[in-house]
Design a protein around this motif. Sequence first.
Motif, mmCIF file in Angstrom:
data_model
loop_
_atom_site.group_PDB
_atom_site.id
_atom_site.type_symbol
_atom_site.label_atom_id
_atom_site.label_comp_id
_atom_site.label_asym_id
_atom_site.label_seq_id
_atom_site.Cartn_x
_atom_site.Cartn_y
_atom_site.Cartn_z
ATOM 1 N N GLY A 16 0.794 -1.224 0.000
ATOM 2 C CA GLY A 16 0.000 0.000 0.000
ATOM 3 C C GLY A 16 0.824 1.271 0.000
ATOM 4 N N SER A 17 2.015 1.220 0.569
ATOM 5 C CA SER A 17 2.934 2.360 0.589
ATOM 6 C C SER A 17 4.295 1.852 1.031
ATOM 7 C CB SER A 17 2.442 3.465 1.531
ATOM 8 O OG SER A 17 2.496 3.022 2.877
ATOM 9 N N GLY A 18 5.278 2.728 0.955
ATOM 10 C CA GLY A 18 6.609 2.342 1.406
ATOM 11 C C GLY A 18 7.502 3.547 1.561
ATOM 12 N N SER A 19 8.467 3.416 2.458
ATOM 13 C CA SER A 19 9.478 4.451 2.680
ATOM 14 C C SER A 19 10.843 3.779 2.576
ATOM 15 C CB SER A 19 9.306 5.071 4.066
ATOM 16 O OG SER A 19 9.636 4.118 5.069
ATOM 17 N N PRO A 20 11.911 4.557 2.418
ATOM 18 C CA PRO A 20 13.238 3.950 2.335
ATOM 19 C C PRO A 20 13.539 3.045 3.536
ATOM 20 C CG PRO A 20 13.362 6.247 1.700
ATOM 21 C CD PRO A 20 11.967 6.015 2.213
ATOM 22 N N GLY A 21 13.174 3.474 4.724
ATOM 23 C CA GLY A 21 13.424 2.671 5.918
ATOM 24 C C GLY A 21 12.663 1.356 5.903
ATOM 25 N N SER A 32 21.676 -0.371 -0.564
ATOM 26 C CA SER A 32 21.661 0.496 0.611
ATOM 27 C C SER A 32 20.419 1.379 0.651
ATOM 28 C CB SER A 32 22.904 1.387 0.623
ATOM 29 O OG SER A 32 22.819 2.351 -0.417
ATOM 30 N N ARG A 33 20.177 1.937 1.814
ATOM 31 C CA ARG A 33 19.044 2.850 1.983
ATOM 32 C C ARG A 33 19.167 4.053 1.051
ATOM 33 N NH1 ARG A 33 16.523 4.588 7.729
ATOM 34 N NH2 ARG A 33 14.971 6.031 6.960
ATOM 35 N N SER A 34 20.377 4.569 0.880
ATOM 36 C CA SER A 34 20.551 5.726 -0.012
ATOM 37 C C SER A 34 20.254 5.341 -1.458
ATOM 38 C CB SER A 34 21.943 6.331 0.126
ATOM 39 O OG SER A 34 22.935 5.426 -0.291
ATOM 40 N N GLN A 35 20.615 4.114 -1.859
ATOM 41 C CA GLN A 35 20.286 3.661 -3.209
ATOM 42 C C GLN A 35 18.778 3.485 -3.363
ATOM 43 O OE1 GLN A 35 23.070 0.326 -2.944
ATOM 44 N NE2 GLN A 35 23.955 1.011 -4.881
ATOM 45 N N ILE A 36 18.128 2.971 -2.334
ATOM 46 C CA ILE A 36 16.666 2.839 -2.359
ATOM 47 C C ILE A 36 16.037 4.219 -2.521
ATOM 48 C CG2 ILE A 36 14.634 2.280 -0.962
ATOM 49 C CD1 ILE A 36 16.318 -0.059 0.230
ATOM 50 N N SER A 37 16.531 5.191 -1.777
ATOM 51 C CA SER A 37 16.000 6.560 -1.866
ATOM 52 C C SER A 37 16.154 7.121 -3.270
ATOM 53 C CB SER A 37 16.714 7.477 -0.871
ATOM 54 O OG SER A 37 16.406 7.111 0.446
ATOM 55 N N ARG A 38 17.308 6.885 -3.890
ATOM 56 C CA ARG A 38 17.532 7.355 -5.267
ATOM 57 C C ARG A 38 16.552 6.703 -6.238
ATOM 58 N NH1 ARG A 38 22.990 7.554 -3.987
ATOM 59 N NH2 ARG A 38 23.338 5.403 -4.611
ATOM 60 N N ARG A 39 16.343 5.412 -6.084
ATOM 61 C CA ARG A 39 15.429 4.703 -6.977
ATOM 62 C C ARG A 39 13.993 5.198 -6.771
ATOM 63 N NH1 ARG A 39 18.080 4.446 -10.669
ATOM 64 N NH2 ARG A 39 16.200 3.666 -11.647
ATOM 65 N N LEU A 40 13.596 5.453 -5.525
ATOM 66 C CA LEU A 40 12.260 5.991 -5.254
ATOM 67 C C LEU A 40 12.075 7.335 -5.949
ATOM 68 C CD1 LEU A 40 11.953 5.102 -1.474
ATOM 69 C CD2 LEU A 40 10.483 4.210 -3.296
ATOM 70 N N ARG A 41 13.066 8.210 -5.843
ATOM 71 C CA ARG A 41 12.981 9.528 -6.495
ATOM 72 C C ARG A 41 12.884 9.373 -8.016
ATOM 73 N NH1 ARG A 41 16.741 10.826 -2.487
ATOM 74 N NH2 ARG A 41 18.473 10.617 -3.951
ATOM 75 N N ARG A 42 13.644 8.444 -8.567
ATOM 76 C CA ARG A 42 13.627 8.234 -10.018
ATOM 77 C C ARG A 42 12.266 7.703 -10.475
ATOM 78 N NH1 ARG A 42 14.381 9.922 -14.673
ATOM 79 N NH2 ARG A 42 15.143 8.487 -16.210
ATOM 80 N N LEU A 43 11.708 6.777 -9.700
ATOM 81 C CA LEU A 43 10.381 6.254 -10.037
ATOM 82 C C LEU A 43 9.324 7.347 -9.926
ATOM 83 C CD1 LEU A 43 10.693 2.784 -8.325
ATOM 84 C CD2 LEU A 43 10.480 3.200 -10.784
#
Length: 88
Positions: A16-21, A32-43
């Motif tokens: 239903g939702s998700g955050s980097p953490g 890594s969490r920073s890579q997840i954050s980058r991918r989230l921003r790109r999506l």
Amino acid sequence: MTIWDDRILEFIEENGSGSPGELEKSGFFQISRSQISRRLRRLKEKGMLQHLGNGVYVITPTGEEYLTGDLNAEELSDTEEENGAASA
């Protein structure tokens, strides 16, 4: 699009939702969490996720179309690049 993008979209659709953490703690990702954050921003930039604030993302209809195979991500990125070039 990377394999991690697909997994991120699948995780967020299922939950239903998700955050980097949350994504990092799931154990489903080997990045890594920073890579997840980058991918989230790109999506988000591709219109597949919507950022609700406080690092929380939800999937958009575009993201759902991609997961079902009704959308070719290459076509989407070409459109995004054209829009970026037109506004620059």
